[in-house]
Enzyme design. Sequence first.
Site, PDB file in Angstrom:
ATOM      1  N   CYS A 156     -46.527   9.211 -80.039  1.00  7.54           N
ATOM      2  CA  CYS A 156     -47.001   8.806 -81.361  1.00  7.54           C
ATOM      3  C   CYS A 156     -48.492   9.122 -81.478  1.00  7.54           C
ATOM      4  O   CYS A 156     -49.268   8.349 -82.035  1.00  7.54           O
ATOM      5  CB  CYS A 156     -46.719   7.328 -81.634  1.00  7.54           C
ATOM      6  SG  CYS A 156     -47.452   6.191 -80.436  1.00  7.54           S
ATOM      7  N   ALA A 180     -39.390   4.964 -71.012  1.00  4.62           N
ATOM      8  CA  ALA A 180     -40.349   3.917 -71.390  1.00  4.62           C
ATOM      9  C   ALA A 180     -39.785   3.182 -72.600  1.00  4.62           C
ATOM     10  O   ALA A 180     -40.129   3.470 -73.739  1.00  4.62           O
ATOM     11  CB  ALA A 180     -41.715   4.530 -71.696  1.00  4.62           C
ATOM     12  N   ALA A 181     -38.901   2.241 -72.346  1.00  7.07           N
ATOM     13  CA  ALA A 181     -37.966   1.774 -73.364  1.00  7.07           C
ATOM     14  C   ALA A 181     -38.468   0.642 -74.264  1.00  7.07           C
ATOM     15  O   ALA A 181     -38.022   0.524 -75.404  1.00  7.07           O
ATOM     16  CB  ALA A 181     -36.659   1.339 -72.698  1.00  7.07           C
ATOM     17  N   ALA A 182     -39.330  -0.240 -73.750  1.00  8.11           N
ATOM     18  CA  ALA A 182     -39.725  -1.415 -74.538  1.00  8.11           C
ATOM     19  C   ALA A 182     -40.473  -0.977 -75.808  1.00  8.11           C
ATOM     20  O   ALA A 182     -41.193   0.022 -75.791  1.00  8.11           O
ATOM     21  CB  ALA A 182     -40.593  -2.337 -73.699  1.00  8.11           C
TER      22      ALA A 182
END
Length: 314
Positions: free
Chosen positions: A246, A123-125
Amino acid sequence: MASITEIRKKIPQDLLNSFYDIFDIHTVDKILYGISDKKLTTLRVNTLKYDIKSLMDFFKEVNIKFERVKWNENALILKNADERDIEKLNIFKEGQIYLQNLSSMIPPIILDPKEGEKVLDVAAAPGSKTTQMAAMMKNMGFILANEADKIRAERLKYNLKLQGVEIAEVRVGKGEKIGEEYPEFFDKVLLDVPCSGEGIISIKDPKTYRGWSLKEVERLSRLQKKLFESAYKALKKGGIMVYSTCTLNRKENEEIIDWALNNFDIKIMNIDRLDNNFLNGIDIGLSDEVKKCIRVIPNEVYEGFFVCKIKKKD
């Protein structure tokens, strides 16, 4: 700064209760102060284009005060400049530095991708960790940077180009499908999953917690399990995965790892406690192995985070 009583009144009661279910009163107070603190600006130098000595020399010239980060030689904590100040600088506009919270830098440091390896970022963005890993790999190897949302994928492509990343291919699609498309292909996998974001709540910004609910935590937990299974399938035997969020609740953190231990052939690896602000994972009613994970308590330089290092058995 708001008082503890004022902060308690602002956030959803279920969220506050979940903090007290997991942590002792002293730690909850630290979290509540942490989400009310104004964050100091933190950044890292993009070593594909610049170096830390030149950056520090430049900041001294323009009277920007900073502090080094003991566990990341390429990161700085700024004392007298905010993000808007930094965004005006040419070194930012040219991609020589990257504004990024210290907590966000931890998962790539723990994963430790090497030159020539094949790495998956599920989940790179917007690309914070992808660009960090490309710099760590010195633009040698391969990164598959996945993003499910087309608009966010465009932002990812922009940041990769600006930072001079040449080894990343952007895949736009569901992360749940990657394991079928790339079975046992990657040496390392970064699984920084979509989460409820409890660690990045700011009391001054109600939109950071307005959408939080127990129902949403449950939905995200189900998604995280699907992404974990896909990432596991895509990882080579003997390969390393880092799972991170997070957020602060057990449902999206330790309970995901406990579930994974019961369903996949993995072992949890020790992580050095990079900072005394980090806690061990909480094992109430779960496998002792989850104590090897780390939690980051939010404060003026860290967002709240959870990180677990996993090895797929041979």
